[in-house]
Scaffold this active site. Structure first.
Site, PDB file in Angstrom:
ATOM      1  N   PRO A 262      10.731   2.947  32.697  1.00 27.61           N
ATOM      2  CG  PRO A 262      11.970   2.106  34.487  1.00 27.61           C
ATOM      3  CD  PRO A 262      11.655   1.860  33.047  1.00 27.61           C
ATOM      4  CG  MET A 263      10.989   7.496  31.451  1.00 27.03           C
ATOM      5  SD  MET A 263      10.563   8.123  29.803  1.00 27.03           S
ATOM      6  CE  MET A 263       9.038   7.201  29.472  1.00 27.03           C
TER       7      MET A 263
ATOM      8  CD  GLN B 257      13.303   1.502  37.755  1.00 24.53           C
ATOM      9  OE1 GLN B 257      13.112   2.700  37.890  1.00 24.53           O
ATOM     10  NE2 GLN B 257      14.130   0.999  36.856  1.00 24.53           N
TER      11      GLN B 257
ATOM     12  CB  CYS C  68      18.060   6.578  38.975  1.00 19.09           C
ATOM     13  SG  CYS C  68      17.588   8.285  39.296  1.00 19.09           S
TER      14      CYS C  68
ATOM     15  CE  LYS D 199      15.890   1.334  32.024  1.00 15.97           C
ATOM     16  NZ  LYS D 199      16.824   2.458  32.204  1.00 15.97           N
TER      17      LYS D 199
ATOM     18  CG  ASN E 244      16.676   2.299  28.168  1.00 22.41           C
ATOM     19  OD1 ASN E 244      17.145   2.845  29.167  1.00 22.41           O
ATOM     20  ND2 ASN E 244      15.719   2.844  27.458  1.00 22.41           N
ATOM     21  N   GLY E 245      18.082   3.244  25.595  1.00 22.77           N
ATOM     22  CA  GLY E 245      18.884   4.450  25.442  1.00 22.77           C
ATOM     23  C   GLY E 245      18.889   4.981  24.025  1.00 22.77           C
TER      24      GLY E 245
ATOM     25  N   GLY F 154      12.193   4.978  26.045  1.00 23.18           N
ATOM     26  CA  GLY F 154      11.771   5.905  27.079  1.00 23.18           C
ATOM     27  C   GLY F 154      11.132   7.156  26.522  1.00 23.18           C
ATOM     28  NE  ARG F 155      15.321  11.136  27.009  1.00 21.62           N
ATOM     29  CZ  ARG F 155      16.493  11.642  26.693  1.00 21.62           C
ATOM     30  NH1 ARG F 155      16.639  12.947  26.594  1.00 21.62           N
ATOM     31  NH2 ARG F 155      17.532  10.862  26.458  1.00 21.62           N
TER      32      ARG F 155
END
Length: 340
Positions: free
Chosen positions: A20-21, A74, A104, A143, A215-216, A237-238
């Site tokens: 989720p972004m 989310q 976040c 998350k 993640n990451g 993600g990105r």
């Protein structure tokens, strides 16, 4: 390594997900992602409990297309009763999972006790999980980070996961870096704190009955395969946003199935009917095409494609011809290089 629990209907899909972004994983992006992968689990942007309960119309926050499934919402919030009500609403709207944001780092959400700051309040997270699970039949997941500020990445993370697991949560996705809520901006928190993948791998070894995802900083399918030897799932993600063609290799590499498209042009053409529909609904062309700017990354003509959309798609009255013209600037190939 994947060890699905008996309460996870998304166990197979969960093997790979797109994170989720905010401002990125909109419904337009998610429909585009589905032209590239049938199997990946997709997540919405974080939606706060307040927006769902008090915002209008709800379609603005919860609307999605059937093609987006499997799809998780989310949620951001900390009030157990409000989160339970939102989870029930999400299930009624057809979502396949509800995920609680405990990662976040932005100031705005901290002030409302949302996001990573909740790692300092495991009892609150546990109460929220219990209430949400009582309200729905779909999975409720968390998350989080490996810690915040001066927390110990070993002891405090272990305590947090144990407390929330005791409340009934079986599925955790761990962003493998700390969030420094004091001293770093949200942008810096995405890059500056060092990644600690071994900590997440160890968390899985210590909790074999839990689903632990990582993640990451993950950028390739080869990295995904390597992590999947240690944990149950990977979330990107990105890279999945800025280099979306990566998703075209996911189904074959991680699910053992052919993907829906063989070339980037095929993916763009598959999205065209959706673009036409969105324009007919009154959407601006650039609101959709901004998610496609990285599709031809590294390809001959890719820069011309991006420039044409960037210069023309935002203009008043821009229509499907702008998209077609941009696509025509990229030489078509019948074969794409293998995706690693």
């Amino acid at each position: 390594m994947m060890q699905p629990t008996g309460h996870d209907p998304l166990a197979r899909a969960r093997r790979f997900s797109v994170a989720p972004m905010m401002d990125w994983t909109t419904r337009d992006y998610r429909v585009f992602a589905r032209t590239l992968s049938r199997r990946a689990l997709l997540y919405t942007e974080m939606v706060t409990s307040g927006a769902i309960l008090h915002g209008s119309p709800r379609e603005r926050f919860l609307g999605h297309d059937d093609v987006e499934h499997p799809l998780a919402l989310q949620l951001g919030g900390s009030d157990a009763g409000e989160l339970a009500e939102c989870a029930a609403i999400a299930e009624a709207w057809g979502y396949d999972e509800v995920n609680l944001n405990v990662g976040c780092p932005s100031d705005r959400v901290q002030n409302n006790l949302i996001g990573a700051c909740l790692m300092g309040h495991p009892d609150k997270v546990a109460a929220a999980v219990t209430a949400m699970q009582a309200a729905v039949s779909i999975p409720v997941t968390v998350k989080c980070r490996i810690g915040i500020d001066d927390q110990d990445e070993d002891a405090d993370l272990a305590r947090f996961v144990a407390r929330v697991a005791d409340a009934g949560c079986e599925i955790f996705t761990i962003h493998a870096r700390k969030a420094w809520l004091q001293g770093l901006s949200p942008k810096e928190n995405r890059d500056v704190p060092p990644l600690n993948y071994p900590r997440v791998h160890r968390l899985k070894r210590d909790n074999p009955s839990l689903h632990i995802g990582i993640n990451g900083g993950i950028r390739t399918l080869d990295e995904c395969r390597s992590h999947l030897e240690q944990v149950d799932s990977v979330m990107i993600g990105r890279e999945a946003y800025q280099n979306p063609w990566l998703l075209a290799g996911v189904d074959a590499a991680l699910y053992g199935e052919p993907g829906p498209v063989a070339t980037r042009h095929e993916a763009a053409r598959a999205l065209r009917p959706y673009l036409v529909r969105r324009l007919a609904e009154g959407a601006k062309l650039n609101h959709v095409t901004r998610h496609l700017l990285g599709l031809f990354q590294g390809c001959p003509g890719g820069r011309r494609f991006r420039r044409h959309l960037s210069e023309h798609a935002h203009r008043e009255g821009a229509g499907i011809a702008v998209f077609d013209d941009a696509l025509g600037l990229v030489p078509e190939t019948s074969r794409e290089p293998a995706i690693a």
